[in-house]
Design a protein around this motif. Sequence first.
Motif, PDB file in Angstrom:
ATOM      1  N   ASN A  99     -29.222  -5.432  10.433  1.00 36.76           N
ATOM      2  CA  ASN A  99     -28.129  -4.535  10.045  1.00 36.76           C
ATOM      3  C   ASN A  99     -27.726  -4.726   8.590  1.00 36.76           C
ATOM      4  OD1 ASN A  99     -27.820  -3.137  12.477  1.00 36.76           O
ATOM      5  ND2 ASN A  99     -26.417  -4.650  13.320  1.00 36.76           N
ATOM      6  N   GLY A 102     -30.450  -3.159   6.466  1.00 37.56           N
ATOM      7  CA  GLY A 102     -30.397  -1.704   6.587  1.00 37.56           C
ATOM      8  C   GLY A 102     -29.189  -1.122   5.894  1.00 37.56           C
ATOM      9  N   MET A 103     -28.043  -1.807   6.029  1.00 39.40           N
ATOM     10  CA  MET A 103     -26.834  -1.346   5.345  1.00 39.40           C
ATOM     11  C   MET A 103     -27.037  -1.348   3.846  1.00 39.40           C
ATOM     12  SD  MET A 103     -24.218  -2.793   3.364  1.00 39.40           S
ATOM     13  CE  MET A 103     -24.088  -4.517   3.861  1.00 39.40           C
ATOM     14  N   ALA A 106     -29.326   1.416   2.658  1.00 41.87           N
ATOM     15  CA  ALA A 106     -28.668   2.725   2.705  1.00 41.87           C
ATOM     16  C   ALA A 106     -27.646   2.872   1.579  1.00 41.87           C
ATOM     17  CB  ALA A 106     -27.990   2.930   4.060  1.00 41.87           C
ATOM     18  N   LEU A 125     -23.543   3.870   8.203  1.00 41.34           N
ATOM     19  CA  LEU A 125     -24.372   2.756   7.756  1.00 41.34           C
ATOM     20  C   LEU A 125     -24.765   1.873   8.938  1.00 41.34           C
ATOM     21  CD1 LEU A 125     -22.297   1.673   4.610  1.00 41.34           C
ATOM     22  CD2 LEU A 125     -24.398   3.043   4.626  1.00 41.34           C
ATOM     23  N   PRO A 126     -25.949   1.280   8.916  1.00 41.09           N
ATOM     24  CA  PRO A 126     -26.374   0.378   9.993  1.00 41.09           C
ATOM     25  C   PRO A 126     -25.387  -0.773  10.183  1.00 41.09           C
ATOM     26  CG  PRO A 126     -28.245   0.950   8.622  1.00 41.09           C
ATOM     27  CD  PRO A 126     -27.033   1.494   7.926  1.00 41.09           C
ATOM     28  N   GLY A 127     -25.026  -1.041  11.431  1.00 40.56           N
ATOM     29  CA  GLY A 127     -24.159  -2.168  11.739  1.00 40.56           C
ATOM     30  C   GLY A 127     -22.683  -1.938  11.506  1.00 40.56           C
TER      31      GLY A 127
END
Length: 225
Positions: A99, A102-103, A106, A125-127
Motif C-alpha cells: 500500500n 502503491g500510494m 499514485a 489512493l492505495p491503502g
Amino acid sequence: MSVDPDQELIPDRKKRVRRIITQLKKRYPEAECALFHDGPFQLLVATILSAQCTDERVNMVTPILFAKYPTAEKLAVATQKDVEEIVHSLGFFRAKAANLRGMAQAVVAEHDGEIPQDLAALVALPGVGRKTANVVLGTAFGIPSGVVVDTHVKRICNLLGLTRSKNPEIIERELQEIVPRKEWIEWSHRLIHHGRQICIARRPQCPECPLLKNCPRVGLGPLNK
C-alpha cells in the motif's frame, strides 16, 4: 440514568456535546496527533501503518522509513522487499508495504508528488480509507472533512450515549450532526488522549473523569466511589 441516543433529541444532544467539548478543552488544551510526522506525506505514511497497530509502535519504525524514503518520489521506487523489512514488526507488513509503495506511485503519477487536499482524491489512493483521509486533511491541512473515528472515539462515544453503533461510518455521520464542524478535528484528538489517559478500555478512571457529569456510562456497571 442512561441516556438513550434514539430518544434523546438532537438539540439536547448538541447541548450535552458542547458541555463535553468545554471539559475536553480544559483537560487537553494542546491535544495533537500522536503519530510522529513532518508534513502531509509522512503523516499519510504513518497513518497507513497505524492500521491494527499502536501509534507507539509506528513511531518506532517511521524514523527509519523516513530516513531512507523521505519523499513520495523516493518511496515510489522502493522495492517491496526493502519496505517489508522496515515495517515487518507492525503486522500485516506485506499489505502495508504494498500500500505504501502503491500510494507513493499514485501520488507521483497523479499529483506531482504532492499529497492531495481532497477527500475523494485521497481515498482513491492505495491503502487510504475515509478515516485515514480525515486524519491527513484535518491534521496536516486543517480541513475538517469529517470526524475521525478510531477505537477510542468509537468506545467513548458509546459510553457517552452519543451513539449505539459500532460501525465507524455510522458513528461519524451521527457525530457530524451534533458536533460543530469547527470542532471536528480537535474532538477526535482530545477523545483519543482521553481514552489513553482516563477513559482506559480495561480500567476507566471514572471518579477522576472531567466528563462524568455528562456521561451516562452506557454499558458499565455501578460506579465505585
